[in-house]
Design a protein around this motif. Structure first.
Motif, mmCIF file in Angstrom:
data_model
loop_
_atom_site.group_PDB
_atom_site.id
_atom_site.type_symbol
_atom_site.label_atom_id
_atom_site.label_comp_id
_atom_site.label_asym_id
_atom_site.label_seq_id
_atom_site.Cartn_x
_atom_site.Cartn_y
_atom_site.Cartn_z
ATOM 1 N N VAL A 332 2.927 74.109 5.021
ATOM 2 C CA VAL A 332 1.661 73.412 5.237
ATOM 3 C C VAL A 332 1.274 73.480 6.706
ATOM 4 O O VAL A 332 0.122 73.773 7.062
ATOM 5 C CB VAL A 332 1.763 71.947 4.772
ATOM 6 N N GLN A 333 2.228 73.218 7.591
ATOM 7 C CA GLN A 333 1.950 73.256 9.023
ATOM 8 C C GLN A 333 1.574 74.659 9.479
ATOM 9 O O GLN A 333 0.688 74.843 10.319
ATOM 10 C CB GLN A 333 3.168 72.755 9.800
ATOM 11 N N GLU A 334 2.237 75.670 8.900
ATOM 12 C CA GLU A 334 1.907 77.045 9.262
ATOM 13 C C GLU A 334 0.496 77.407 8.810
ATOM 14 O O GLU A 334 -0.255 78.063 9.538
ATOM 15 C CB GLU A 334 2.922 78.003 8.631
ATOM 16 N N GLN A 335 0.133 76.957 7.604
ATOM 17 C CA GLN A 335 -1.185 77.275 7.077
ATOM 18 C C GLN A 335 -2.290 76.578 7.865
ATOM 19 O O GLN A 335 -3.332 77.168 8.148
ATOM 20 C CB GLN A 335 -1.271 76.870 5.601
ATOM 21 N N LEU A 336 -2.056 75.329 8.238
ATOM 22 C CA LEU A 336 -3.084 74.545 8.918
ATOM 23 C C LEU A 336 -3.058 74.733 10.426
ATOM 24 O O LEU A 336 -3.987 74.311 11.115
ATOM 25 C CB LEU A 336 -2.917 73.055 8.584
ATOM 26 N N LYS A 337 -1.971 75.331 10.937
ATOM 27 C CA LYS A 337 -1.822 75.512 12.383
ATOM 28 C C LYS A 337 -1.949 74.179 13.114
ATOM 29 O O LYS A 337 -2.572 74.063 14.166
ATOM 30 C CB LYS A 337 -2.852 76.514 12.922
ATOM 31 N N GLU A 338 -1.368 73.163 12.511
ATOM 32 C CA GLU A 338 -1.430 71.803 13.046
ATOM 33 C C GLU A 338 -0.183 71.063 12.571
ATOM 34 O O GLU A 338 0.197 71.168 11.404
ATOM 35 C CB GLU A 338 -2.677 71.092 12.532
ATOM 36 N N PRO A 339 0.495 70.339 13.455
ATOM 37 C CA PRO A 339 1.667 69.584 13.001
ATOM 38 C C PRO A 339 1.273 68.476 12.044
ATOM 39 O O PRO A 339 0.168 67.917 12.129
ATOM 40 C CB PRO A 339 2.241 69.012 14.309
ATOM 41 N N VAL A 340 2.148 68.163 11.116
ATOM 42 C CA VAL A 340 1.911 67.060 10.185
ATOM 43 C C VAL A 340 2.296 65.759 10.882
ATOM 44 O O VAL A 340 3.460 65.547 11.232
ATOM 45 C CB VAL A 340 2.717 67.245 8.889
ATOM 46 N N ALA A 341 1.309 64.910 11.113
ATOM 47 C CA ALA A 341 1.556 63.648 11.817
ATOM 48 C C ALA A 341 2.253 62.637 10.922
ATOM 49 O O ALA A 341 3.052 61.823 11.397
ATOM 50 C CB ALA A 341 0.247 63.071 12.330
ATOM 51 N N ALA A 342 1.969 62.677 9.634
ATOM 52 C CA ALA A 342 2.598 61.756 8.695
ATOM 53 C C ALA A 342 2.762 62.453 7.358
ATOM 54 O O ALA A 342 1.803 63.005 6.814
ATOM 55 C CB ALA A 342 1.763 60.489 8.531
ATOM 56 N N SER A 343 3.972 62.431 6.852
ATOM 57 C CA SER A 343 4.279 63.015 5.549
ATOM 58 C C SER A 343 4.567 61.872 4.587
ATOM 59 O O SER A 343 5.628 61.255 4.631
ATOM 60 C CB SER A 343 5.488 63.958 5.663
ATOM 61 N N ILE A 344 3.586 61.570 3.733
ATOM 62 C CA ILE A 344 3.697 60.449 2.805
ATOM 63 C C ILE A 344 4.290 60.971 1.497
ATOM 64 O O ILE A 344 3.664 61.789 0.811
ATOM 65 C CB ILE A 344 2.326 59.807 2.526
ATOM 66 N N PRO A 345 5.486 60.535 1.130
ATOM 67 C CA PRO A 345 6.158 61.121 -0.036
ATOM 68 C C PRO A 345 5.502 60.744 -1.359
ATOM 69 O O PRO A 345 4.781 59.752 -1.468
ATOM 70 C CB PRO A 345 7.574 60.546 0.056
ATOM 71 N N GLU A 346 5.743 61.559 -2.357
ATOM 72 C CA GLU A 346 5.267 61.290 -3.713
ATOM 73 C C GLU A 346 6.007 60.084 -4.285
ATOM 74 O O GLU A 346 7.235 60.042 -4.291
ATOM 75 C CB GLU A 346 5.513 62.526 -4.587
ATOM 76 N N ASP A 347 5.277 59.087 -4.730
ATOM 77 C CA ASP A 347 5.858 57.909 -5.374
ATOM 78 C C ASP A 347 4.801 57.349 -6.312
ATOM 79 O O ASP A 347 4.121 56.364 -6.013
ATOM 80 C CB ASP A 347 6.285 56.865 -4.340
#
Length: 407
Positions: A332-347
């Motif tokens: 995802v980060q490679e595709q968006l060329k932007e670091p993920v600031a928050a990764s909210i898990p599936e729940d």
């Protein structure tokens, strides 16, 4: 009113014709013309020209029309793939734009605004569909807040859920005044997420001539966490499309009322979304780990990076991370060329529990991984803030203050 449509697609011109026919307007279709400028110049009574950005050399055509037909308002027609070209279209002379596929009500409203505006005096930037950008700074009231826009070009990614939980977490972490507002033309979801029954919504602002602090204060609905909500209607019969000028006033006034303004936006690209993104101090781009969501997030991020009036800090929020079949966070980060600031898990079970009971999960399950991840994001937003130290130390809200609201 006479409207000309310049496009290479017959069905797009036909769709416009069907929409304007009900208004009693006349539609002229310039479809596949090799020299659209010369074709248009033969008509002396045009009020509006809609230029499809998929037409070859569309930007150059807009420049030529600005020169040869200065009395005619120009509007750009943009598919999602053409969003990145809207800045050039606006600078070339378009005073507004509409997104394709067309939504009839919004199309008519945009056409009417374009017709009322003075063509080509002020050129709005990409992602800004009105010609009133400079008025953003005319208000005599001084803005003291931080605006956080929660946005996505794809529906169903959890944007409203993120907005509600960010607003509550901001209140609990800072003890400052927080307002969450639904700044879009669609149905509201935040009142459901917060289990509120607003007595007033943004519908009350329709045809309101005098908008002041007292009026806006009266529209806010208080929540048990201490935040306040400016809600969109939940009844389709109450839907309204407020002018951008009204939203500019409202957002300015909200900035004098509270320290944080969390704005839940629409996935529809329009002038209101542009206004919010240009005003925001922080922009949370919410995406899922599916191909469609990443595509739309990439389009939005590309636009934000190249927009010279967007100064807000960008934070990518990957929602439902780790879902079965989803794309890995690293990719995802490679595709968006932007670091993920928050990764909210599936729940799914916790999200459904929180939604069905109208209790944000940062309140109902503060120790859950969802809550801890979201609060970490809020802490980052707070750390980036530059609020002056208040003279008197703020007190934590008594209601729910016993909860340890950490993500």
């Amino acid at each position: 009113m006479q409207l000309a449509v310049v496009t290479d697609y017959e069905y797009r011109a036909h769709m416009v014709d069907q929409i304007v026919l009900e208004r009693g307007w006349q539609s002229l279709a310039c479809v596949g013309q090799p020299q659209p400028r010369d074709w248009l110049l033969q008509y002396q009574s045009l009020d509006l020209i809609l230029v499809d950005l998929d037409v070859p050399n569309a930007i150059q055509l807009l420049k030529e029309l600005t020169h040869y037909l200065p009395h005619v308002s120009l509007v750009a027609l943009a598919t999602p793939q053409r969003i990145v070209e809207l800045q050039d279209a606006m600078l070339a002379g378009a005073s507004n734009f509409v997104a394709f596929p067309l939504e009839p009500k919004q199309f008519i409203a945009t056409m009417e605004r374009a017709r009322r505006s003075t063509p080509h005096m002020i050129h709005a930037p990409m992602l800004h569909s009105t010609a009133h950008a400079p008025e953003r700074h005319h208000a005599p009231l001084q803005r003291r807040s931080k605006m956080i826009a929660v946005t996505s070009l794809k529906g169903g990614v959890g944007r409203s859920t993120v907005a509600a939980n960010v607003a509550v977490a901001l209140r609990q972490r800072t003890a400052r005044d927080v307002i969450v507002v639904e700044a879009h033309q669609g149905l509201g979801h935040l009142s459901l997420l917060l289990n509120l029954y607003p007595r007033h919504t943004i519908e009350s602002l329709e045809n309101e001539a005098n908008i002041d602090v007292d009026l806006v204060q009266g529209l806010l609905q208080s929540h048990g966490s201490g935040i306040r909500l400016l809600a969109a209607p939940t009844d389709p019969g109450q839907l309204v499309e407020l002018p951008i000028e009204t939203w500019q006033q409202v957002l300015t006034l909200l900035g004098t009322i509270a320290d944080y303004i969390v704005v839940d936006t629409s996935s529809h690209v329009d002038g209101l979304l542009s206004e919010v993104l240009s005003l925001a101090d922080d922009i949370l781009v919410v995406t899922g780990s599916d191909i469609a969501g990443l595509r739309d997030a990439r389009i939005l991020l590309h636009s934000l990076r190249h927009e010279n009036v967007v100064e807000g800090r960008i934070h990518v929020v990957l929602n439902r991370a780790g879902s079965q079949g989803g794309i890995d966070e690293r990719l995802v980060q490679e595709q968006l060329k932007e670091p993920v600031a928050a990764s909210i898990p599936e729940d799914c079970s916790l999200a459904a529990f929180a939604f069905n009971r109208g209790i944000p999960f940062v309140m109902s399950h503060p120790r859950s991984l969802l809550s801890r991840r979201l609060v970490s994001l809020v802490d980052r937003l707070v750390d980036n803030g530059t609020f002056p130290t208040p003279a008197v130390e703020a007190k934590r809200s008594s209601l729910f203050s016993f909860l340890n609201l950490t993500r």
